[in-house]
Write an enzyme that holds these catalytic residues in place. Sequence first.
Site, PDB file in Angstrom:
ATOM      1  N   SER A  11       0.823  -1.219   0.000  1.00 44.73           N
ATOM      2  CA  SER A  11       0.000   0.000   0.000  1.00 44.73           C
ATOM      3  C   SER A  11       0.850   1.259   0.000  1.00 44.73           C
ATOM      4  O   SER A  11       0.519   2.255   0.636  1.00 44.73           O
ATOM      5  CB  SER A  11      -0.941  -0.007   1.215  1.00 44.73           C
ATOM      6  N   GLY A  12       1.955   1.191  -0.720  1.00 43.71           N
ATOM      7  CA  GLY A  12       2.805   2.371  -0.873  1.00 43.71           C
ATOM      8  C   GLY A  12       2.235   3.305  -1.922  1.00 43.71           C
ATOM      9  O   GLY A  12       1.019   3.380  -2.114  1.00 43.71           O
ATOM     10  N   MET A  13       3.108   4.011  -2.628  1.00 43.41           N
ATOM     11  CA  MET A  13       2.642   5.002  -3.605  1.00 43.41           C
ATOM     12  C   MET A  13       1.916   4.343  -4.773  1.00 43.41           C
ATOM     13  O   MET A  13       0.882   4.834  -5.229  1.00 43.41           O
ATOM     14  CB  MET A  13       3.813   5.843  -4.112  1.00 43.41           C
ATOM     15  N   GLY A  15       0.481   1.305  -4.694  1.00 45.89           N
ATOM     16  CA  GLY A  15      -0.724   0.679  -4.146  1.00 45.89           C
ATOM     17  C   GLY A  15      -1.869   1.661  -3.974  1.00 45.89           C
ATOM     18  O   GLY A  15      -3.013   1.385  -4.357  1.00 45.89           O
ATOM     19  N   ASP A  34      -1.105  -4.256   3.632  1.00 45.83           N
ATOM     20  CA  ASP A  34       0.288  -3.883   3.883  1.00 45.83           C
ATOM     21  C   ASP A  34       0.688  -4.402   5.256  1.00 45.83           C
ATOM     22  O   ASP A  34      -0.155  -4.472   6.161  1.00 45.83           O
ATOM     23  CB  ASP A  34       0.478  -2.367   3.825  1.00 45.83           C
ATOM     24  N   ARG A  89      17.478  -1.746 -10.695  1.00 43.57           N
ATOM     25  CA  ARG A  89      16.386  -2.607 -10.231  1.00 43.57           C
ATOM     26  C   ARG A  89      16.949  -3.896  -9.625  1.00 43.57           C
ATOM     27  O   ARG A  89      16.389  -4.450  -8.689  1.00 43.57           O
ATOM     28  CB  ARG A  89      15.453  -2.949 -11.399  1.00 43.57           C
ATOM     29  N   ASN A  96      13.643  -8.151  -1.900  1.00 42.04           N
ATOM     30  CA  ASN A  96      12.315  -8.355  -2.474  1.00 42.04           C
ATOM     31  C   ASN A  96      11.989  -9.823  -2.730  1.00 42.04           C
ATOM     32  O   ASN A  96      10.818 -10.200  -2.771  1.00 42.04           O
ATOM     33  CB  ASN A  96      12.147  -7.502  -3.732  1.00 42.04           C
ATOM     34  N   THR A 120       6.614  -5.552  -8.533  1.00 48.03           N
ATOM     35  CA  THR A 120       7.839  -5.468  -7.730  1.00 48.03           C
ATOM     36  C   THR A 120       9.089  -5.743  -8.578  1.00 48.03           C
ATOM     37  O   THR A 120       9.109  -6.671  -9.375  1.00 48.03           O
ATOM     38  CB  THR A 120       7.761  -6.473  -6.562  1.00 48.03           C
ATOM     39  N   HIS A 176      12.618  -6.056 -18.058  1.00 43.76           N
ATOM     40  CA  HIS A 176      12.319  -4.692 -17.615  1.00 43.76           C
ATOM     41  C   HIS A 176      13.576  -4.137 -16.944  1.00 43.76           C
ATOM     42  O   HIS A 176      13.726  -4.167 -15.736  1.00 43.76           O
ATOM     43  CB  HIS A 176      11.148  -4.731 -16.627  1.00 43.76           C
TER      44      HIS A 176
END
EC number: 1.1.1.37
Length: 320
Positions: A11-13, A15, A34, A89, A96, A120, A176
């Site tokens: 639920s970050g930016m 999310g 989160d 990344r 992660n 992610t 990516h």
Amino acid sequence: MARKKIALIGSGMIGGTLAHLASLKELGDIVLFDIADGIPQGKGLDIAQSGPVEGFNAKLSGASDYAAIEGADVCIVTAGVARKPGMSRDDLLGINLKVMEQVGAGIKKYAPNAFVICITNPLDAMVWALQKFSGLPKNKVVGMAGVLDSARFRLFLAEEFNVSVQDVTAFVLGGHGDTMVPLARYSTVGGVPLTDLVKMGWLTAERLEQIIQRTRDGGAEIVGLLKTGSAYYAPAASAIEMAESYLKDKKRVLPAAAHLSGQYGVDDMYVGVPTIIGAGGIERVIEIELNKEEEAAFQKSVGAVAGLCEACINIAPSLK
């Protein structure tokens, strides 16, 4: 008819932006999850309170227990650590990967029938690990990268030619990251391939190469400007486009990090390719013909992703 349920894991930016966009499009009821208790509840309440103003009907809730995602139709995973300036990344891999293990277990237990979109980073390795940790069907677990990379390419081209972004189609293959392969031959302005526009004198081959490089560096450019995090508006919009195609069985042709089992000569890896997304998840991987130069660039990108997957196996041998 019951509304669809969308679980946003992280639920970050991104999310929070996902929750707002999904609400505006009334794609379903939304659960923000989160591990930092209070943040998903607070964001859910804030977005819900914009409903009377913006005219949407969607129930939003927040939780820090995976039980809240039970029965979700779509899960969008943004949990993990974002990039800071100077980081690639790939630097996020170790941290992660552990997050993906927890997320995979939560989805496996509570939402085994969901269509799962992973955002992610490092994307291609994380979606590969998430599918293995969750045990979900490979066609129901996908990575969001190509829609975003193509959107960046389309914007830069539209600005270069001073035309609407709607009249620019762009094609980005591969991982990516720094080795992604924006394909000029399959990218068009008003239906005219970029390679023809070079011949017509609309831009030089050198200028096109600069735009392609800016596309590759698109995420890093934003990280460098923000200094405290990474992009979130465009990544969220890109994932919503994918989720909507699944929920409404739109069968959009969208580039995505999809599981390959022989296509493009790649086996048991997730790499960015054109796909058709409908109610069956990834319903088809579209194999386009690549010339020697494009094939070499694609294989270099595949090699970079393979290296990350190997690094994941070294950290978590159960992924073998």
